[in-house]
Design an enzyme around this catalytic site. Structure first.
Site, PDB file in Angstrom:
ATOM      1  N   ASP A  66      -1.074  17.800   4.167  1.00  0.00           N
ATOM      2  CA  ASP A  66      -0.359  17.254   3.228  1.00  0.00           C
ATOM      3  C   ASP A  66       1.203  17.233   3.541  1.00  0.00           C
ATOM      4  OD1 ASP A  66       1.175  16.535   0.879  1.00  0.00           O
ATOM      5  OD2 ASP A  66       0.580  18.247  -0.170  1.00  0.00           O
ATOM      6  N   LYS A  68       3.949  16.121   2.282  1.00  0.00           N
ATOM      7  CA  LYS A  68       4.805  16.491   1.277  1.00  0.00           C
ATOM      8  C   LYS A  68       5.139  18.049   1.105  1.00  0.00           C
ATOM      9  CE  LYS A  68       4.088  12.250  -1.475  1.00  0.00           C
ATOM     10  NZ  LYS A  68       3.669  11.907  -2.586  1.00  0.00           N
ATOM     11  N   ARG A  91       5.577   2.519   5.520  1.00  0.00           N
ATOM     12  CA  ARG A  91       6.979   1.710   5.470  1.00  0.00           C
ATOM     13  C   ARG A  91       7.867   2.451   6.100  1.00  0.00           C
ATOM     14  NH1 ARG A  91       7.367  -1.540  -0.515  1.00  0.00           N
ATOM     15  NH2 ARG A  91       5.010  -1.049  -1.102  1.00  0.00           N
ATOM     16  N   ARG A  97      11.981  10.720   5.866  1.00  0.00           N
ATOM     17  CA  ARG A  97      12.295  11.542   4.558  1.00  0.00           C
ATOM     18  C   ARG A  97      11.424  12.830   4.386  1.00  0.00           C
ATOM     19  NH1 ARG A  97      12.593   6.238   2.748  1.00  0.00           N
ATOM     20  NH2 ARG A  97      10.404   6.275   1.751  1.00  0.00           N
ATOM     21  N   GLY A 131       2.790  -5.842   1.757  1.00  0.00           N
ATOM     22  CA  GLY A 131       2.352  -7.024   2.084  1.00  0.00           C
ATOM     23  C   GLY A 131       0.726  -6.711   2.849  1.00  0.00           C
ATOM     24  N   HIS A 132       0.110  -7.726   2.712  1.00  0.00           N
ATOM     25  CA  HIS A 132      -1.491  -7.684   3.394  1.00  0.00           C
ATOM     26  C   HIS A 132      -1.531  -8.734   4.114  1.00  0.00           C
ATOM     27  CE1 HIS A 132      -2.978  -4.120   1.320  1.00  0.00           C
ATOM     28  NE2 HIS A 132      -2.482  -4.813  -0.068  1.00  0.00           N
ATOM     29  N   ASP A 133      -2.652  -8.844   4.984  1.00  0.00           N
ATOM     30  CA  ASP A 133      -3.049 -10.056   5.863  1.00  0.00           C
ATOM     31  C   ASP A 133      -2.546 -11.170   5.220  1.00  0.00           C
ATOM     32  OD1 ASP A 133      -4.566 -10.556   8.578  1.00  0.00           O
ATOM     33  OD2 ASP A 133      -5.390 -11.826   6.924  1.00  0.00           O
ATOM     34  N   ASN A 135      -0.308 -12.356   3.302  1.00  0.00           N
ATOM     35  CA  ASN A 135       1.121 -12.689   3.156  1.00  0.00           C
ATOM     36  C   ASN A 135       1.660 -12.850   4.693  1.00  0.00           C
ATOM     37  OD1 ASN A 135       0.539  -9.863   0.995  1.00  0.00           O
ATOM     38  ND2 ASN A 135       1.270 -11.948   0.217  1.00  0.00           N
ATOM     39  N   ASP A 162      -3.731  -8.365  10.534  1.00  0.00           N
ATOM     40  CA  ASP A 162      -4.125  -7.226  10.431  1.00  0.00           C
ATOM     41  C   ASP A 162      -4.724  -6.568  11.706  1.00  0.00           C
ATOM     42  OD1 ASP A 162      -3.295  -6.868   8.030  1.00  0.00           O
ATOM     43  OD2 ASP A 162      -5.332  -6.434   7.160  1.00  0.00           O
TER      44      ASP A 162
END
Length: 365
Positions: A66, A68, A91, A97, A131-133, A135, A162
């Site tokens: 995990d 986080k 992303r 972060r 986005g995906h393929d 897009n 992809d």
């Protein structure tokens, strides 16, 4: 075969399709791929499509962390100290972060290759867009060019962006950067964007644009339907044959095989000049079934072949002779599509259960 990437350790944080498909190729080449998943749920594909998960995660190990959680971030850093590659598909900025981005990891392992596989890359105004393929294919102009003339754009039968634009481009980047790190002792950040890779695949469309100042209309380029001798034709049983007789010698061989010398005299041209030939071929192919055409043309070197269904493609004599079809979890899968000294990659195990390697790698369940 001596695994070509033996000794290479990859920490794979990616999920769904593009990243896991990339690391599958590397696992089939002998790399140790440690798939790092969220506790409890794991890669979303485990639930969305178990068979797809099995196909693209063969030959890997699975641990749960995990990111986080500060303690698990430290565990990840410890793994990164001795790893060769980190592959991620978040992303831009997400791992920074969380405290385990590239700058942090390269400080503890200067030879690390860090590959970020994203939709739009690490910069530019679209870097944070989802986005995906579909897009990416739309943005790359591929979707505009796919389909028959005077019809809406058609979606491809597989995920071009992809898999080809993303996964395979990233795999090439990882291998190149790893070779560089081995020679110099210094790794690097590989920024692999699916849109970039897909746009780079537009070679023939770009050639037309360069030559004419604009791309052809949908179904109107040399290899997308403009030529009657490079097209798909329906057969008597509603199946199809693919005519790829692009060069004159192949079309001549076809005409000879079907005993139609008159066809050889018709223009193999786009637009109205080629309409008589297209009309004649449409009627001709309708006169026999797909299998009858396949049998008739079996010994004719003319680039006219049946359009197989996916199950037929897996069962073809060529796929069998090449040893291309293997198994994953008792069902059909595809082996590495490369042959080295007569051998096709390494045999890989089925996809791991979630956290199957926690004890072996992390020392805890």
């Amino acid at each position: 075969m001596n695994p070509l990437l033996s000794g290479l350790t990859i920490l794979d944080l990616s999920r769904l399709l593009p990243g896991p498909f990339c690391s599958l190729y590397l696992a089939q080449l002998g790399a140790t791929v440690i798939k790092i998943e969220e506790p409890g749920t794991g890669d979303y594909t485990r639930l969305l499509s178990p068979d797809l998960f099995q196909l693209v995660n063969r030959g890997k190990q699975s641990i749960t962390l995990d990111l986080k959680n500060a303690a698990d971030v430290e565990r990840f850093k410890q793994l990164a100290k001795t790893a060769d590659v980190v592959l991620e598909s978040f992303r831009p900025g997400v791992l920074d972060r969380l405290g385990c981005g590239y700058d942090t990891l390269k400080a503890i392992n200067p030879r690390l290759v860090f590959c970020a596989l994203t939709g739009y890359g690490q910069d530019g105004p679209w870097r944070d867009k989802a986005g995906h393929d579909l897009n990416y294919c739309g943005y790359a102009g591929v979707l505009d060019q796919t389909g028959a003339a005077d019809t809406a754009p058609a979606m491809s039968g597989f995920q071009i962006a992809d898999l080809a634009g993303g996964a395979l481009t990233a795999a090439l980047g990882i291998v190149a950067a790893t070779l560089g790190a081995k020679a110099s002792g210094t790794g690097c950040f590989v920024d692999a964007a699916m849109l970039d890779g897909t746009l780079a695949l537009q070679a023939t469309t770009l050639a037309t644009l360069r030559a004419l100042g604009s791309a052809a209309s949908r179904g109107g380029d040399m290899l997308t339907g403009a030529l009657p001798n490079y097209a798909v034709y329906e057969t008597a049983d509603g199946a199809h044959m693919a005519m790829g007789a692009l060069e004159g010698k192949f079309f001549q061989a076809f005409c000879k095989a079907v005993q139609r010398p008159d066809l050889a005299k018709m223009p193999m041209a786009p637009g109205k000049p080629g309409e008589p030939l297209r009309t004649a071929l449409t009627a001709l192919f309708k006169s026999r079934t797909r299998d009858a055409w396949t049998l008739l043309l079996a010994d004719a070197d003319c680039c006219v072949t049946p359009v197989l269904k996916p199950a037929e493609a897996l069962d073809s004599v060529q796929a069998g002779a090449r040893g291309l079809v293997t198994a994953a979890n008792g069902k059909p899968a595809i082996a590495l599509p490369l042959v080295f000294d007569g051998l096709r990659g390494v045999a890989v195990a089925d996809a791991p259960k979630l956290g199957a390697d926690n004890v072996a790698i992390l020392g805890r369940a």
